[in-house]
Design an enzyme around this catalytic site. Structure first.
Site, mmCIF file in Angstrom:
data_model
loop_
_atom_site.group_PDB
_atom_site.id
_atom_site.type_symbol
_atom_site.label_atom_id
_atom_site.label_comp_id
_atom_site.label_asym_id
_atom_site.label_seq_id
_atom_site.Cartn_x
_atom_site.Cartn_y
_atom_site.Cartn_z
ATOM 1 N N HIS A 147 -4.572 -0.368 5.687
ATOM 2 C CA HIS A 147 -4.277 -0.301 7.343
ATOM 3 C C HIS A 147 -4.988 -0.225 8.486
ATOM 4 O O HIS A 147 -5.502 0.922 8.619
ATOM 5 C CB HIS A 147 -3.948 1.602 6.814
ATOM 6 C CG HIS A 147 -4.904 2.223 5.417
ATOM 7 N ND1 HIS A 147 -6.206 2.324 5.921
ATOM 8 C CD2 HIS A 147 -4.636 3.015 4.709
ATOM 9 C CE1 HIS A 147 -6.977 2.633 4.950
ATOM 10 N NE2 HIS A 147 -6.279 3.283 3.976
ATOM 11 N N HIS A 159 0.910 -0.812 -0.124
ATOM 12 C CA HIS A 159 -0.247 0.221 -0.009
ATOM 13 C C HIS A 159 0.816 0.851 0.274
ATOM 14 O O HIS A 159 1.434 1.351 1.363
ATOM 15 C CB HIS A 159 -0.832 -0.132 1.626
ATOM 16 C CG HIS A 159 -1.987 1.020 1.404
ATOM 17 N ND1 HIS A 159 -3.285 1.174 1.640
ATOM 18 C CD2 HIS A 159 -1.556 2.430 1.201
ATOM 19 C CE1 HIS A 159 -3.392 2.225 1.539
ATOM 20 N NE2 HIS A 159 -3.101 2.887 1.491
ATOM 21 N N ASP A 192 1.862 2.082 3.423
ATOM 22 C CA ASP A 192 0.518 3.556 3.426
ATOM 23 C C ASP A 192 1.322 5.228 3.728
ATOM 24 O O ASP A 192 0.717 5.629 3.600
ATOM 25 C CB ASP A 192 -0.323 4.262 4.795
ATOM 26 C CG ASP A 192 -1.904 4.746 3.967
ATOM 27 O OD1 ASP A 192 -1.966 5.599 3.314
ATOM 28 O OD2 ASP A 192 -2.103 4.838 4.835
ATOM 29 N N LYS A 224 -9.123 -0.571 -5.607
ATOM 30 C CA LYS A 224 -9.486 0.260 -4.682
ATOM 31 C C LYS A 224 -10.571 0.885 -4.236
ATOM 32 O O LYS A 224 -11.269 1.784 -4.875
ATOM 33 C CB LYS A 224 -7.755 1.287 -3.812
ATOM 34 C CG LYS A 224 -8.499 2.234 -3.172
ATOM 35 C CD LYS A 224 -7.688 1.007 -1.720
ATOM 36 C CE LYS A 224 -7.544 1.954 -0.481
ATOM 37 N NZ LYS A 224 -6.824 2.566 -0.258
ATOM 38 N N HIS A 260 2.302 14.498 1.620
ATOM 39 C CA HIS A 260 2.452 16.214 1.489
ATOM 40 C C HIS A 260 3.131 16.999 2.042
ATOM 41 O O HIS A 260 4.244 16.674 2.771
ATOM 42 C CB HIS A 260 0.889 16.256 1.893
ATOM 43 C CG HIS A 260 0.043 15.120 2.318
ATOM 44 N ND1 HIS A 260 -0.733 15.767 1.531
ATOM 45 C CD2 HIS A 260 -0.609 14.266 3.210
ATOM 46 C CE1 HIS A 260 -1.733 14.833 1.117
ATOM 47 N NE2 HIS A 260 -1.396 13.747 2.441
ATOM 48 N N HIS A 305 1.213 5.323 -1.464
ATOM 49 C CA HIS A 305 1.298 6.338 -2.497
ATOM 50 C C HIS A 305 2.443 7.091 -3.019
ATOM 51 O O HIS A 305 3.191 7.429 -2.198
ATOM 52 C CB HIS A 305 0.302 7.634 -1.163
ATOM 53 C CG HIS A 305 -0.758 6.781 -0.957
ATOM 54 N ND1 HIS A 305 -2.269 7.217 -1.644
ATOM 55 C CD2 HIS A 305 -1.314 6.349 0.002
ATOM 56 C CE1 HIS A 305 -2.753 6.144 -0.935
ATOM 57 N NE2 HIS A 305 -2.801 5.921 0.107
ATOM 58 N N HIS A 360 -10.531 0.871 1.864
ATOM 59 C CA HIS A 360 -9.781 1.726 2.414
ATOM 60 C C HIS A 360 -11.190 1.671 4.239
ATOM 61 O O HIS A 360 -12.880 1.793 3.828
ATOM 62 C CB HIS A 360 -10.241 3.617 2.263
ATOM 63 C CG HIS A 360 -9.782 4.335 3.335
ATOM 64 N ND1 HIS A 360 -8.807 4.551 3.060
ATOM 65 C CD2 HIS A 360 -10.661 4.702 4.235
ATOM 66 C CE1 HIS A 360 -8.863 5.586 5.053
ATOM 67 N NE2 HIS A 360 -10.306 5.868 5.094
HETATM 68 C C1 NCD Z 1 -3.321 8.869 2.262
HETATM 69 C C2 NCD Z 1 -3.166 10.277 0.780
HETATM 70 O O1 NCD Z 1 -2.182 10.873 1.619
HETATM 71 O O2 NCD Z 1 -3.363 9.924 -0.440
HETATM 72 N N1 NCD Z 1 -3.595 9.831 3.924
HETATM 73 C C3 NCD Z 1 -3.573 9.330 5.069
HETATM 74 O O3 NCD Z 1 -3.902 9.757 6.107
HETATM 75 N N2 NCD Z 1 -3.575 7.489 4.791
HETATM 76 C C4 NCD Z 1 -5.065 8.297 1.708
HETATM 77 C C5 NCD Z 1 -4.967 7.172 2.612
HETATM 78 O O4 NCD Z 1 -4.986 5.888 2.288
HETATM 79 O O5 NCD Z 1 -6.281 7.042 3.358
HETATM 80 ZN ZN ZN Z 2 -3.082 4.849 1.670
#
Ligand code: NCD
Ligand code: ZN
Length: 353
Positions: free
Chosen positions: A174, A13, A247, A99, A251, A15, A136
């Protein structure tokens, strides 16, 4: 134990984002991980197989030449998703999973699913072809307390869905509660769960006690200590239904350090070192490989990696960068709030790549 060699891990998992951010964060994963399930919540999301092909190309273009890494693509389920497109993408190996985001549950989930009934045709098709649904697991209604949203989701959405479609292969992403752990343990088949390094290391005090710390805020939000302990037990037990999904969700700092900050913790740069610490603390280093390198491929019916990585315990704490730059903006790296003494030493890859 001061040295541990294990099969190269995978992240089930992740991003990676896009553009500058993708270029900055990808090497932190591809340096240690062989494969990762790539989350599709871009803006706009990765909805069709064609979107996944294009995103996959952008990821491979951003990959450092010295790294060998396979992105396993996912599709973002919407109420308009075409079952034929999903099946075609799965059959030709372009996409690994789809997803399901309840609409509004997390970052970039506005196009998510409002009613499970609307996606039943595509879920039925996925069940038929053996394709995994990553979910999720949180309800979104304003009247449900944010700390209860996972437990309520299990009871009101996932349990009925599993009864309706027991053949659908599901990964509860998660997982953050003992309710989630119990739910997975109670399932006989077709259910696995990912666990993040941060949910094994912090509880909600990290976010809220002694000052508000936005870099520990993610969704699902970290819960109380008893839940963290249940997750530790599940992860370190060797139970094949639990595996690593970082996860890692970067940001830029200004989007986290503000009046209404984004959810997400960027943990890719120190995941393996943090996990070795967790497993050592619990006397379970011999089960680290199952959690990071064996259970995931087994669930996804993929071969395990042949390459190895070596973790070395050192006396001095490992120095991680506090921040990684994405273009001109900084992204804060997960701080586990304790010294980490495990470092990753990469061995030569047998294929020479
Ligand atoms: C994830 C994101 O920023 O894309 N954020 C998070 O808090 N985990 C999205 C997600 O997996 O919920
Ligand atoms: Zn995530």
């Amino acid at each position: 134990m001061t040295k541990l060699t294990i099969r190269k891990p995978d992240d089930w998992h992740l991003h990676l984002r896009d553009g500058e951010m993708l270029k900055s964060v990808l090497p932190h994963t591809s340096a240690t991980f062989a494969r990762a399930i790539i989350m599709p919540n871009l803006v706009p999301p990765v909805v069709t197989t064609a979107d996944a092909v294009a995103y996959r190309e952008r990821i491979l273009a951003a990959l450092p030449k010295e790294h060998s890494f396979t992105p396993l693509m996912t599709l973002y389920l919407t109420e308009g998703t075409d079952p034929d497109d999903v099946e075609a993408g799965f059959r030709d190996g372009t996409v690994t999973a789809a997803k399901l985001y309840p609409a509004g549950a997390t970052t970039n989930s506005q196009s998510g699913v409002r009613s499970i009934d609307k996606v039943m045709p595509v879920l039925e098709r996925m069940a038929e072809i053996g394709m995994t649904m990553c979910v999720h697991g949180e309800v979104t209604s304003a009247d449900v307390d944010i700390f209860d949203r996972e437990a309520v989701f299990l009871e009101t959405v996932l349990a009925p869905l599993r009864e309706r479609l027991p053949e659908l292969r599901v990964v509860l992403e998660h997982v953050t509660t003992s309710d989630g752990v119990d739910f997975v343990m109670g399932a006989e088949k077709n259910l696995g769960a990912t666990i993040t390094p941060h949910h094994l290391m912090i509880n909600r005090n990290a976010i809220l006690a002694g000052g508000i710390r936005p870099h520990y805020y993610c969704l699902p939000v970290a819960k109380r200590e008893s839940h963290r302990l249940a997750l530790r037990k599940a992860a370190t037990s060797g139970d094949a239904r639990f595996f690593l999904g970082t996860d890692s969700a970067p940001h830029v700092d200004p989007s986290k350090e503000c009046g209404c900050g984004c959810a997400g913790i960027f943990c890719a740069p120190n995941t393996l070192e943090c996990l070795a610490t967790v497993f050592e603390e619990d006397g379970a280093l011999d089960r680290l490989e199952a959690f990071v390198s064996l259970n995931g491929p087994a669930y996804y019916r993929l071969p395990v990696n042949e390459e190895r990585v070596t973790l070395v315990r050192q006396d001095a704490p490992v120095d991680f960068p506090a921040k990684v730059m994405a273009g001109s903006e900084a992204v804060t790296v997960f701080d586990p709030m304790r010294p980490i003494h495990w470092n990753v030493e990469r061995t030569a890859c047998p294929q020479g790549n």
